[in-house]
Scaffold this active site. Structure first.
Site, PDB file in Angstrom:
ATOM      1  N   SER A   1       0.861  -1.192   0.000  1.00 13.03           N
ATOM      2  CA  SER A   1       0.000   0.000   0.000  1.00 13.03           C
ATOM      3  C   SER A   1       0.891   1.234   0.000  1.00 13.03           C
ATOM      4  O   SER A   1       2.069   1.149   0.340  1.00 13.03           O
ATOM      5  CB  SER A   1      -0.860   0.024   1.260  1.00 13.03           C
ATOM      6  OG  SER A   1      -0.056   0.324   2.388  1.00 13.03           O
ATOM      7  N   ASP A   2       0.339   2.387  -0.336  1.00 15.99           N
ATOM      8  CA  ASP A   2       1.088   3.610  -0.049  1.00 15.99           C
ATOM      9  C   ASP A   2       1.065   3.802   1.476  1.00 15.99           C
ATOM     10  O   ASP A   2       0.315   3.130   2.199  1.00 15.99           O
ATOM     11  CB  ASP A   2       0.507   4.816  -0.785  1.00 15.99           C
ATOM     12  CG  ASP A   2       1.561   5.919  -0.949  1.00 15.99           C
ATOM     13  OD1 ASP A   2       2.528   5.948  -0.152  1.00 15.99           O
ATOM     14  OD2 ASP A   2       1.430   6.748  -1.853  1.00 15.99           O
ATOM     15  N   ALA A   3       1.910   4.697   1.966  1.00 13.88           N
ATOM     16  CA  ALA A   3       2.100   4.823   3.419  1.00 13.88           C
ATOM     17  C   ALA A   3       0.773   5.104   4.115  1.00 13.88           C
ATOM     18  O   ALA A   3       0.070   6.056   3.746  1.00 13.88           O
ATOM     19  CB  ALA A   3       3.093   5.945   3.698  1.00 13.88           C
ATOM     20  N   MET A   4       0.442   4.281   5.071  1.00  9.22           N
ATOM     21  CA  MET A   4      -0.765   4.408   5.902  1.00  9.22           C
ATOM     22  C   MET A   4      -2.061   4.169   5.137  1.00  9.22           C
ATOM     23  O   MET A   4      -3.152   4.341   5.695  1.00  9.22           O
ATOM     24  CB  MET A   4      -0.868   5.810   6.545  1.00  9.22           C
ATOM     25  CG  MET A   4       0.398   6.404   7.086  1.00  9.22           C
ATOM     26  SD  MET A   4       1.054   5.460   8.436  1.00  9.22           S
ATOM     27  CE  MET A   4      -0.154   5.752   9.688  1.00  9.22           C
ATOM     28  N   ALA A   5      -1.970   3.794   3.867  1.00  5.45           N
ATOM     29  CA  ALA A   5      -3.189   3.792   3.037  1.00  5.45           C
ATOM     30  C   ALA A   5      -4.197   2.733   3.467  1.00  5.45           C
ATOM     31  O   ALA A   5      -5.399   2.918   3.251  1.00  5.45           O
ATOM     32  CB  ALA A   5      -2.823   3.616   1.566  1.00  5.45           C
TER      33      ALA A   5
END
Ligand code: BGC
Length: 745
Positions: free
Chosen positions: A270-274
């Site tokens: 995922s993208d960061a924290m997504a």
């Protein structure tokens, strides 16, 4: 020349060997450790929680990001392979976007070279340096098509076009990874951000995206599919909602298209924290729901949100998910670790890094890449190249001596800029001359980025008072007045493009245009060098400044490379990978539009807006040279071609000037009727060639079903149709050399 550093050799295992080893490893892992493999943690704790070492010791992490320290990599790896229950090595990941220590031109600039080998060689060097530092995996290349220059991340990609974008995507993946994952001295690449991120409403970073399937498939997907064809090991899902479904919980993207249609075998992070953000986005009810929906959509690894590690075990225990679902997600992660040889070589030799980073050929590659990436936008009266006998040059502008602006956006975590600036490059080139410098008023963002909040010391310089700015302005004009030739270096600071760096205007920020006008009013020869990460609306300069060089953010060797171009040691041959609008209000503006009922050659056409022309300031594909070219003799091998068959198109390009130079020959097509309307022009082939004066070369393009077919809204599928086509070959997207052919059934 420095001696090449000797590295270990790894025998790349076969598919069957990898699969067998992965099954063996899976058998050793508890449920918690399996979920650990799906978890990427921050190596520098930004968020409250247990120390990374503690998580790793329990087998709670498969990968670590936001750390850039070889000793710490080894220390954490030792904990993973010696102390954690199943001893699986970690994958260390970081954003290495356009160089690790040797910084190359930003990706938008590399796309301006229209030479995929520039990008491949740059990423080969970046991979070598990063791997020597202990990194295994980069979060690049960024493959988002961007047609709205307000969007700050346009700087990270290859611009507006799927054909150019796909070529650059393939080249960058090969550069990072080599021919396959596990090639020594290379890292795993990550195609990001899947998909549509560049079409954010209003160009505002992270805002929702609405893209119909026809546009996704014809425009936004091709670079990603090219990455799969190049063998990319990983994908990153985007942050934003795509057609109301967040990309990180989007099964159509992550499963149906990526795995189902394209056969991608690697893993998705995922993208960061997504994953956790699925709740904020109003999609998932809570963290548990977010973990479930992301995993079901096809997500393998949760970057930094901790949502998988908190909720997946519970979801298996209560029967919502099966153990097999978790194992299916873990397999491709373990497979990459096996392929990378991490089980045999988990550690990095700390003594070699310095030697790898010091290799002079890396700087040489960066300089060549910068030369090839620059675009000459204007050269009235042949002002450029400048004479090396110049005695008195003024270098003016806030970016002329800025290492940050020269290296550009997206520095590797912890990197200290070390570029040769333009001022330094020009002073070195003119040792006998007087080269004066005045920066003029400072430029800065009106709203600082959250990245600045995270980095202690960043952007904390006191703001110039209006009085100080005025003094700086007047000093700059006085300095310019005393010189014979003035080089103005204007544009944007490095933090003005990139993530969380969108803007509403495309004007030169601050008082730069005012300063430019004051300096031009002196009546001396003025060369404008632009350092920027996005197209800018420079309409006044385009009419009033005789020479304009778009240097983008050219990297560590920006200064010497710009001097090479300004003094004619290199002849500019780059072309714009994006349309330059006349005004910020014109975006999104791109060449591959459908025709309206009143196109530009219609008798009633005026302008799309009543307050000025809406044609581009500089069209896609545009760029000048110090020599001239003619492109002639366009021939289509056959006027009728059977559906499915190839058409061969040739044209001749001649260097009609007096210097050796490069031309990028571009081929555009238009399907004249069909199930759907098709864009007035679409790039389908290009080639950058070097020609000596009077030399002629023949360029040949082959158009087959891949170039002539498209995803049709009306048909709801890929089609190739028996219709008539226009074809143009020329030096930019306004090429007039025309022919036609028909596809028949
Ligand atoms: C960016 C990604 C990047 C990731 C890790 C995110 O904020 O959108 O492009 O790879 O951070 O640094």
């Amino acid at each position: 020349m420095a001696k090449a550093v000797k590295t270990y050799t790894v025998a790349i295992p076969s598919e069957a060997e990898v699969a067998a080893r992965v099954e063996g490893l899976l058998g050793r892992l508890s449920l918690e450790e399996k979920i650990g493999q799906l978890t990427q943690i921050a190596g520098v704790p930004f968020f409250p929680g247990p120390e990374p070492a503690e998580i790793i010791r329990k087998g709670g992490a498969g990968s670590v990001l936001w750390l850039n320290d070889t000793q710490q990599f080894n220390a954490l790896q030792k904990i993973a392979v010696e102390e954690s229950p199943s001893k699986i090595p970690l994958l260390f990941a970081l954003d290495v976007i356009h160089g690790y220590r040797t910084i190359f031109p930003v990706p938008l600039a590399m796309a301006s070279s229209w030479d995929p080998s520039v990008a491949e060689r740059a990423q080969t060097v970046a991979a070598k340096e990063a791997r020597a530092a202990g990194l295994h995996w980069t979060f690049g290349p960024m493959l988002d098509i961007a047609r709205d220059a307000r969007w700050g991340r346009i700087v990270e990609g290859a611009g507006e076009d799927p054909c150019l974008g796909a070529a650059m995507a393939f080249a960058q993946v090969r550069g990072f990874q080599g021919p396959s994952v596990g090639t020594p001295d290379h890292v795993v690449a990550c195609a990001k951000h899947f998909a549509g991120y560049g079409a954010a409403d209003g160009g505002r970073d992270y805002d929702p995206v609405y893209l119909p399937e026809t546009r996704l498939r014809n425009v936004y997907f091709p670079p990603f599919q090219a990455a799969v064809k190049a063998g990319v090991g990983t994908f990153m899902s985007a942050y934003m909602d795509l057609n109301d479904v967040p990309a990180s919980g989007n099964r159509f993207l992550l499963h149906d298209v990526l795995r189902g249609e394209w056969g991608f075998q690697g893993f998705v992070v995922s993208d960061a924290m997504a994953v956790g953000n699925l709740v904020i986005e109003g999609f998932a009810r809570d963290g548990r729901d977010a973990a479930l929906r992301a995993l079901r959509a096809g997500m393998n690894m949760d970057m930094a949100s901790g949502t998988f590690s908190q909720h997946l075990a519970g979801l298996v225990e209560d029967g919502t998910l099966k153990l097999a679902d978790i194992e299916a997600a873990v397999r491709p992660i373990l497979a990459i670790k096996v392929r990378m040889g991490l089980f045999e070589h988990p550690y990095t030799d700390e003594s070699k890094l310095g030697q790898v980073l010091a290799q002079p050929e890396h700087r040489q590659e960066a300089r060549l890449a910068a030369q090839r990436s620059m675009v000459l936008l204007r050269n009235e009266g042949g002002l450029l190249p400048l004479a090396k006998s110049l005695k008195n040059v003024a270098v003016i502008g806030p970016l002329a001596d800025s290492m940050e602006a020269t290296e550009g956006s997206w520095m590797v975590f912890g990197h200290t800029p070390a570029a040769v600036t333009i001022l330094a490059g020009l002073r070195a080139r003119l040792p006998e001359a007087q080269v004066t410098f005045a920066p003029g008023p400072e430029i800065r963002r009106e709203i600082v980025s959250f990245f600045d909040d995270m980095m202690p010391g960043a952007n904390k310089k006191p703001v110039q008072t209006p009085e100080q700015a005025e003094t700086a302005f007047q000093t700059a004009v006085t300095t310019a007045r005393a010189a014979d030739v003035i080089v103005m270096v204007l544009g944007e600071n490095a933090d003005m493009a990139g993530e969380a760096a969108s803007r509403a205007s495309l004007d030169l920020p601050g008082r730069q245009e005012e300063l430019l006008k004051a300096v031009v009013a002196l009546g001396k020869p003025v060369v404008l060098v632009l350092l920027n990460g996005r197209p800018l609306s420079i309409s006044w300069a385009a009419e009033n400044v005789p020479a304009i060089l778009e240097a983008w953010e050219p990297g560590s060797e920006g200064g010497p490379a710009i001097a090479d171009i300004l003094f004619g040691d290199a002849n500019p041959g780059g072309k714009l990978p994006v349309t330059f609008p006349r005004k910020g209000g014109h975006v999104p503006l791109y060449y591959a539009r459908d025709s309206s009922h009143q196109p530009e050659d219609h008798p009633m056409y005026r302008s799309r807006y009543w307050d000025g022309p809406t044609t581009p300031l500089y069209p896609f594909g545009f760029g000048l040279s110090y020599t001239t070219f003619s492109i002639t003799n366009l021939k289509v091998a056959t006027s009728q071609v059977k559906l499915g068959g190839p058409v061969s198109v040739t044209a001749e390009v001649t260097n009609t000037g007096r210097l050796v130079g490069d031309e990028v020959v571009q081929l555009y097509i238009h399907q004249k009727a069909g199930s759907d309307s098709r864009p007035m022009r679409e790039l389908k082939g290009f080639e950058r060639l070097t020609l000596k004066p009077s030399e002629t070369k023949t360029v040949r393009f082959l158009l087959g079903p891949a170039e002539l077919g498209y995803w049709s809204t009306n048909a709801g599928k890929w089609v190739q149709e028996a219709e008539a086509f226009d074809v143009w070959v020329g030096a930019d997207s306004t090429a007039t050399l025309h022919a036609g052919f028909e596809v028949v059934s």
